[in-house]
Design an enzyme around this catalytic site. Structure first.
Site, mmCIF file in Angstrom:
data_model
loop_
_atom_site.group_PDB
_atom_site.id
_atom_site.type_symbol
_atom_site.label_atom_id
_atom_site.label_comp_id
_atom_site.label_asym_id
_atom_site.label_seq_id
_atom_site.Cartn_x
_atom_site.Cartn_y
_atom_site.Cartn_z
ATOM 1 N N LYS A 83 0.159 -1.083 -0.255
ATOM 2 C CA LYS A 83 0.110 0.242 -0.040
ATOM 3 C C LYS A 83 0.719 1.323 0.372
ATOM 4 C CE LYS A 83 -2.669 2.196 3.658
ATOM 5 N NZ LYS A 83 -2.882 2.465 4.615
ATOM 6 N N ASP A 84 1.895 1.523 0.765
ATOM 7 C CA ASP A 84 3.307 2.499 0.941
ATOM 8 C C ASP A 84 3.378 2.788 -0.165
ATOM 9 O OD1 ASP A 84 1.100 3.455 2.767
ATOM 10 O OD2 ASP A 84 2.918 1.971 4.333
ATOM 11 N N ARG A 133 -9.333 9.128 0.385
ATOM 12 C CA ARG A 133 -9.804 7.368 0.138
ATOM 13 C C ARG A 133 -10.479 7.338 1.673
ATOM 14 N NH1 ARG A 133 -10.072 1.966 2.545
ATOM 15 N NH2 ARG A 133 -8.335 3.010 3.203
ATOM 16 N N ARG A 134 -10.420 7.774 2.650
ATOM 17 C CA ARG A 134 -11.559 7.254 3.296
ATOM 18 C C ARG A 134 -12.717 8.444 3.329
ATOM 19 N NH1 ARG A 134 -6.250 4.772 6.998
ATOM 20 N NH2 ARG A 134 -7.370 2.997 6.974
ATOM 21 N N ARG A 151 -2.286 12.281 11.745
ATOM 22 C CA ARG A 151 -1.440 11.470 10.924
ATOM 23 C C ARG A 151 -0.873 10.803 12.085
ATOM 24 N NH1 ARG A 151 1.978 12.904 7.541
ATOM 25 N NH2 ARG A 151 3.031 11.149 7.786
ATOM 26 N N ARG A 157 -2.067 7.360 16.585
ATOM 27 C CA ARG A 157 -2.987 7.619 15.707
ATOM 28 C C ARG A 157 -4.131 7.315 17.410
ATOM 29 N NH1 ARG A 157 -3.959 6.645 10.072
ATOM 30 N NH2 ARG A 157 -1.861 6.884 9.093
ATOM 31 N N CYS A 244 -1.093 11.990 -4.791
ATOM 32 C CA CYS A 244 -1.566 11.798 -3.649
ATOM 33 C C CYS A 244 -2.439 12.149 -3.502
ATOM 34 C CB CYS A 244 -0.273 12.040 -2.537
ATOM 35 S SG CYS A 244 0.059 13.821 -2.631
HETATM 36 N N1 LIG Z 1 -1.131 3.984 5.907
HETATM 37 C C1 LIG Z 1 -0.075 2.726 6.866
HETATM 38 C C2 LIG Z 1 -0.321 2.012 6.822
HETATM 39 N N2 LIG Z 1 0.474 1.692 5.538
HETATM 40 C C3 LIG Z 1 -0.079 0.261 5.417
HETATM 41 C C4 LIG Z 1 -1.435 0.023 7.193
HETATM 42 C C5 LIG Z 1 -2.625 -0.995 6.882
HETATM 43 C C6 LIG Z 1 -1.621 -2.417 6.833
HETATM 44 C C7 LIG Z 1 -1.588 -2.803 5.467
HETATM 45 O O1 LIG Z 1 -2.484 -2.044 4.452
HETATM 46 O O2 LIG Z 1 -1.176 -3.127 5.043
HETATM 47 C C8 LIG Z 1 -1.035 1.691 7.236
HETATM 48 C C9 LIG Z 1 -1.878 1.478 8.330
HETATM 49 C C10 LIG Z 1 -3.385 2.002 8.210
HETATM 50 O O3 LIG Z 1 -3.805 2.396 7.154
HETATM 51 O O4 LIG Z 1 -4.190 1.995 9.012
#
Ligand SMILES: NCc1[nH]cc(CCC(=O)O)c1CC(=O)O
Length: 311
Positions: A83-84, A133-134, A151, A157, A244
């Site tokens: 995801k990152d 997105r959320r 953040r 958090r 982003c």
């Molecule tokens: N941006 C931070 C991040 N990077 C990956 C996850 C969740 C774990 C994943 O999807 O692998 C999170 C935390 C979140 O979005 O709550």
């Protein structure tokens, strides 16, 4: 197979990232008993900067320093949340994904200290999230709720929530499981209610491209279905070329019969417009499926929506 004696693993230094490294170490030692591992934690720009991510480099803020340590030879293996990892550009030159671990839960969870569900939250409830997105999806389905920028890593958090800086949070189920805080979940949201981000719940192992001994040694940790899903999702995002601030969501799934499908959405930030696509791979390979779904959204006007959002 020859296995390196020592594998130095680099990752972010958040509790979630370090838990991810522990999973990789456990799977590595199960596969290659006797291999030694060492953890190289690094702080990334994304961890240090608490403002708007688009003001730093946006995408890549959580991976840049990790990639640099790998390329400099300070470590041999990087563990990333897919995801990152930016998908609009190729992986840093000289590196490659050697494995995608079996996917965890892809869903988001509501964390509300009073234990209410999303539909039960009173109007004006402050939801701590900086995720476009959320925010877009909540604006569409729960316009009476108020999102406040939030953040920091998941533990921070939760601490800010406890300190009253918001009334509730949305966090990934997989992330809460990794930090062993599933106890705070008040509701798990279905992917229809809150479409997950591309790459949700997937950990990737990244190596230097020329390190074939290590690539061979870790490729056995990969899960074939997760590999297909990650490939379709990342190609989708690559073709779409988001930034982003663009609310994009979607997930691929290999079903019980082995069929791969990908559904995905692009939203306007206020959630008022939602473009949808859902396709089955059939005879297409995963990357071509990703391309096809992106093209379907571009035909519906995704480019105009994405380019129209300030970034
Ligand atoms: N941006 C931070 C991040 N990077 C990956 C996850 C969740 C774990 C994943 O999807 O692998 C999170 C935390 C979140 O979005 O709550």
């Amino acid at each position: 197979m020859s296995v390196p004696e020592l594998i130095r693993i680099v990752s972010r230094d958040s509790p979630m990232a370090l838990a991810q490294v522990e999973r990789v170490r456990a799977e590595l030692t199960a596969l290659h008993p006797g291999v030694r591992t060492e953890v190289v934690p690094v702080k990334t720009t994304g961890d240090k900067w608490m403002g708007d991510l688009s003001q730093v480099e946006g995408k890549g803020a959580f991976t840049k320093e990790v990639d640099a340590a790998l390329l400099a030879g300070e470590a041999d293996l990087a563990v990333h949340c897919v995801k990152d990892v930016p998908a609009d550009r190729p992986l840093p030159a000289g590196t490659t994904f050697a494995a995608f671990l079996k996917r965890d839960d892809i869903r988001d969870a509501l964390v509300h200290p009073g234990g209410l569900t999303l539909d039960e939250l009173p109007a004006g409830t402050r939801i701590g999230t900086s995720s476009v997105r959320r925010v877009a999806q909540l604006a569409a389905t729960h316009p009476e709720l108020e999102c406040v920028p939030f953040r920091g890593n998941a533990n921070r958090r939760l601490a800010k929530l406890a300190a009253g800086e918001a009334d509730a949070l949305l966090l990934a189920v997989s992330g809460l499981e990794r930090i062993e805080r599933q106890d705070v979940i008040s509701e798990i949201l279905s992917p229809e209610t809150m479409m997950p981000p591309i790459g949700a719940g997937i950990l990737a192992l990244q190596c230097r491209q020329d390190d074939s001994e290590l690539i061979d040694a870790v490729s056995g940790l990969g899960d074939p279905d997760t590999h297909r899903e990650a490939t379709a999702e990342r190609m989708f995002l690559h073709v779409l070329q988001g930034h982003c601030n663009s609310p994009i969501a979607g997930y691929a799934r290999v079903d019980r019969s082995g069929e791969l499908s990908l559904r995905a959405c692009v939203f306007t930030p206020d959630g008022k417009v939602r473009l949808n696509a859902h396709e089955w791979a059939g005879r297409l390979d995963p990357a071509t499926l990703g391309t096809s779904v992106a093209v379907a959204l571009l035909r519906q006007g995704a480019r105009e929506i994405i380019d129209g959002i300030p970034h």
